[in-house]
Enzyme design. Structure first.
Site, short mmCIF file in Angstrom:
data_model
loop_
_atom_site.label_atom_id
_atom_site.label_comp_id
_atom_site.label_asym_id
_atom_site.label_seq_id
_atom_site.Cartn_x
_atom_site.Cartn_y
_atom_site.Cartn_z
CD GLU A 17 -2.53 1.46 2.50
OE1 GLU A 17 -3.61 2.07 2.53
OE2 GLU A 17 -1.90 1.14 3.52
CG HIS A 70 -9.83 1.69 4.32
ND1 HIS A 70 -9.40 2.65 3.42
CD2 HIS A 70 -11.06 2.09 4.74
CE1 HIS A 70 -10.32 3.60 3.32
NE2 HIS A 70 -11.34 3.29 4.10
CB THR A 71 -7.54 -5.02 2.35
OG1 THR A 71 -6.71 -4.34 1.39
CG2 THR A 71 -8.91 -5.27 1.73
CB CYS A 72 -3.50 -1.67 4.02
SG CYS A 72 -3.27 -1.88 2.24
CG PHE A 73 -5.03 0.55 7.67
CD1 PHE A 73 -3.81 0.73 8.32
CD2 PHE A 73 -5.26 1.23 6.49
CE1 PHE A 73 -2.86 1.58 7.80
CE2 PHE A 73 -4.30 2.08 5.97
CZ PHE A 73 -3.10 2.26 6.61
#
Length: 820
Positions: A592, A785-788
């Site tokens: 990201e 928000h897949t990164c979080f």
């Protein structure tokens, strides 16, 4: 097998001094015998003293792949008496001729003392796979376990590629100038006689040239080297599938012989305004998105007709049936797989919201300046002949999404076994379980080699599991990959009734996906999703490509057999397997921070101040090296004018080029087993669930390890919208929908072994699942928000509204459609 114990089993037979009733052999042909009592003889026939076996007993104790086939002898019929102590359903053993032991289950209607008539199939012949591991053939050069393509094979492949290029150019020229040629009556098929070359065994492929056309022929099971074989050219086989325009100039039809003609439905549509002859436009027909090319003598406002195969024979049209008229219904925006009427191949097209002008818009996206919101690329894999007939090679590249196509039928031994109509009907199935069941049925009933036609014994040592497994699997040809495999861990007494196979797939894939192996690394955004290690050659310099080819075969075989693998991959790798478009947004999940840094360049007034060039800095085990993203990239400065080209080059490099050799072998191995057309019914989320299984999600654990932000920070789980959310997930969602929600919010369906309390973010730190409350004017639908591991949840007015919008969000996330 069975529920009998050693105390109620007794060995019987004739000769050899064994006690009990002898098995009396009937010398007449078994096919002429009508047995009064049908007994069940296990396929697992033990043959401890089988003198006709082609492999010595000492050889059978070695690890490797063994092909088991029936001998040419006739079946034998025996008359045996059931031991007195045996009860219905119990198993007893009988010793037949040549000291061969068979296990018999006592029929339900029989008792001890009754006589049975047994038909025993010929003894199995077990052969070790000769020649050892098949060498990988590299198109680009040696290394990693691959050898350079020899000159003879290279010449044949060059001719094949040139022939394909000329054919494509002729089709494009024909479409642009004359449309499709008038239909001609199909010529009677011509057969050719070829001799099977030396070294070719049943199931292996060899190349032949027929009238200037290069063909790959699979040696049938009953044919050996030196024998003659009749073949029919691929062009003649596909002649029944070709689409053409009849002399009236307004009807596109699909020609096929009456013996193989599928049910057909004729459709009629008005050519929309703005469409020129030779230009394509798309619409919905029979629930499927269809790509139609305007004939040369047709103008906007005129009608054009075309035929499509249908699954329901009751809807088949007669000669006098009127064509079904189509309207331009709303087509969802984004990229979608479309059936091309001209040749019945699947192709990707894009629609951008103009209902009144359904002109195919992907050409604009592919030919104009790269747009991070629209442009997309699809992997294209061209299969080529390898040095070893058991192991083909190929060339992998990224092409504009509309330039890659996939067949809509599946062939086996030159015959169509799955048609477009059946694939289209399976694609329309709403539930993932229904699609998966159809896929497994096709693999099991139409593609798998019957047990009686040969199966494989895979013998491995648990202490050398990976080494022995690679030696065995990489010695097989494509036909062997679709046979039934039975596993044996040498030195262990267990019989494989399914459990050993599951254990083998689990253990092997666990080792291969282990980061310590050096082949895979956790993605920067999600520790559960694995990405290919660009530096795998450093970790395994002599054989890293062999590992990826082996893993591709294992993954394909697992999917074919309904097994699961112990590794989740990043999203774009599932897209590459499916041949789905990859976009600039796919950069976000694996990294990201780099994705955001690239996007931020678009906001700069003068990019030259950044002193960037067309290179990327790779870090290989602590050592930095600069990689040119385009030719001579280190000498080209990034400017505002060439920024789109710089973003495009970065996307191509990170999505494929940096791991192209590894990915090529992974895909080649996978397609050694699975026909690509069968995968067109799945999206990339469904493919992950199919390969890795539905996760066991503990809802209580999920809820207990959830944080709340935004408008939910104060009230937390007591907020009305949050209560509705968990009620829907807990009480209404099934296993598939929960897994899709997990994919939507975290990027993978994988759950950490210790539960949601150790869910990690892109920085490797613990970051629990989070529900962030937002207003509907920010977003009408939930967004992730897949990164979080975070989901933004709008504050809805009712539970029904939340349910509707949540389902649309998680279902649309795998389609490429824009729901904003």
């Amino acid at each position: 097998m069975g529920n009998s114990s050693s105390n109620n089993r007794r060995r019987h037979g004739g000769g050899g001094g064994t006690s009990g009733y002898p098995a009396q052999r009937h010398t007449r042909n078994s096919s002429a015998i009508s047995s009064s009592i049908n007994s069940s003889v296990s396929n697992e026939i033990s043959s401890s003293t089988n003198t006709t076996n082609t492999v010595a007993a000492t050889a059978l104790s070695r690890p490797g792949a063994y092909s088991v086939t029936r001998s040419e002898q006739r079946s034998q019929v025996f008359r045996v008496q059931i031991p007195l102590e045996v009860q219905p359903g119990q198993i007893f053993e009988v010793v037949c001729s040549n000291a061969r032991t068979v296990r018999v289950r006592c029929p339900a209607e029989s008792r001890g003392g009754n006589y049975l008539q047994l038909t025993v199939p010929p003894e199995p012949l077990t052969r070790a796979q000769m020649g050892g591991m098949a060498a990988l053939t590299s198109v680009t050069g040696e290394g990693g376990g691959a050898v350079r393509m020899n000159s003879e094979v290279q010449q044949r492949n060059t001719e094949l590629i040139q022939s394909e290029i000329e054919q494509i150019e002729r089709q494009l020229q024909n479409r642009q100038t004359n449309g499709t040629a008038p239909a001609a009556p199909p010529a009677p098929p011509t057969t050719y006689m070829v001799t099977v070359p030396r070294g070719i065994r049943p199931g292996m492929q060899f190349a032949v040239d027929v009238e200037g056309q290069r063909m790959m022929v699979t040696c049938p099971a009953n044919v050996q080297a030196g024998m003659n074989l009749r073949i029919q050219t691929q062009q003649q086989q596909q002649q029944q599938q070709q689409s053409s325009l009849n002399s009236s100039g307004g009807t596109i039809s699909t020609n096929s012989s009456s013996s193989s003609m599928p049910p057909m439905q004729m459709f009629e549509v008005i050519v929309p305004s703005g469409v020129q002859p030779g230009q394509s436009f798309s619409l919905l027909a029979n629930g499927q998105r269809v790509l139609v090319t305007c004939p040369p003598n047709i103008r906007p406002g005129q009608a054009v007709r075309f035929n499509l195969p249908i699954a329901d024979k009751s809807q088949q049209m007669s000669a006098s049936s009127p064509a079904k008229k189509l309207e331009y219904a709303d087509i969802p925006d984004g990229w979608a797989r479309t059936i091309r009427v001209t040749d019945m191949k699947f192709q990707w097209t894009r629609h951008d919201g103009d209902k009144d002008s359904p002109v195919d818009t992907q050409s604009k996206a592919a030919t104009t300046i790269f747009d991070i919101k629209i442009s997309a690329y699809t992997r294209k894999l061209r299969f080529l002949e390898g040095n070893d007939p058991r192991m083909r090679t190929g060339v992998l590249e990224l092409v504009p999404a509309d330039q890659a196509s996939v067949d809509s039928t599946v062939q086996k031994n030159g015959k169509q076994i799955v048609g477009y109509a059946e694939i289209a009907a399976a694609h329309d199935k709403k539930k993932f379980e229904d699609k998966a069941e159809w896929f497994q049925m096709i693999c099991r009933e139409r593609l798998r080699i019957e047990w009686s036609d040969g199966h494989m014994k895979m013998k491995v040592r648990r202490t050398h599991l990976l080494h022995d497994s690679i030696e065995a699997v990489m010695s097989l040809g494509p036909t062997d990959m679709r046979k039934i495999w039975r596993f044996e861990f040498l030195g262990e007494a267990a019989i494989d009734a399914g459990g050993l196979a599951r254990e083998w797939f689990q253990l092997v894939t666990e080792q291969l996906f282990d980061p310590d192996m050096g082949l895979w690394l956790p993605s920067a955004s999600n520790q559960m999703a694995m990405r290919i290690n660009p530096a795998s050659e450093i970790s395994c310099p002599e054989n890293h490509l062999i590992y990826f080819r082996f893993l591709g075969r294992v993954m394909g075989k697992a999917l074919f057999d309904g097994q699961i693998v112990a590794g989740h991959m990043v999203r774009h790798l599932y897209k590459h397997i499916l041949g789905w478009p990859v976009t600039f947004e796919d950069l976000e999940i694996p990294d990201e921070s780099y994705y955001n840094s690239l996007k931020s360049l678009m906001d700069l007034d003068n990019i030259e101040d950044m002193c960037l060039d067309f290179t990327f800095l790779e870090n290989d085990l602590g050592e930095n090296r600069s990689v040119d993203l385009i030719e001579n990239g280190s000498n080209i400065t990034v400017t505002n004018e060439n920024l789109p080209q710089f973003l495009e080059a970065n996307m191509k490099y990170h999505m494929m080029d940096r791991v192209k050799r590894q990915l090529t072998e992974l895909l080649l191995g996978f397609f050694d087993v699975i026909p690509e057309p069968l995968l067109t019914i799945f999206d990339f989320q469904e493919l992950e669930l199919l390969m890795c299984g539905l996760p066991k999600i503990d809802i209580d654990d999920w809820m207990a390890n959830t944080n709340y932000q935004g408008y939910f920070e104060q009230s937390g789980k007591n907020a009305k919208t949050v209560k509705w959310f968990w009620e829907i997930v807990s009480d209404e969602f099934d296993h598939e929908q929960r897994a899709r929600l997990l994919q939507f919010s975290t990027g993978t369906s994988g759950v950490p072994s210790r539960g949601f309390s150790v869910l990690q973010s892109n920085d490797g730190k613990i970051r629990k699942f989070c529900i962030n409350g937002i207003k509907k004017d920010i977003s009408l639908y939930p967004r992730s928000h897949t990164c979080f591991n975070r989901i933004d949840l709008p504050i809805y007015n009712s539970k029904d509204e939340l349910r509707e919008k949540l389902k649309v969000a998680i279902e649309s996330s795998a389609t490429g459609f824009d729901i904003e």
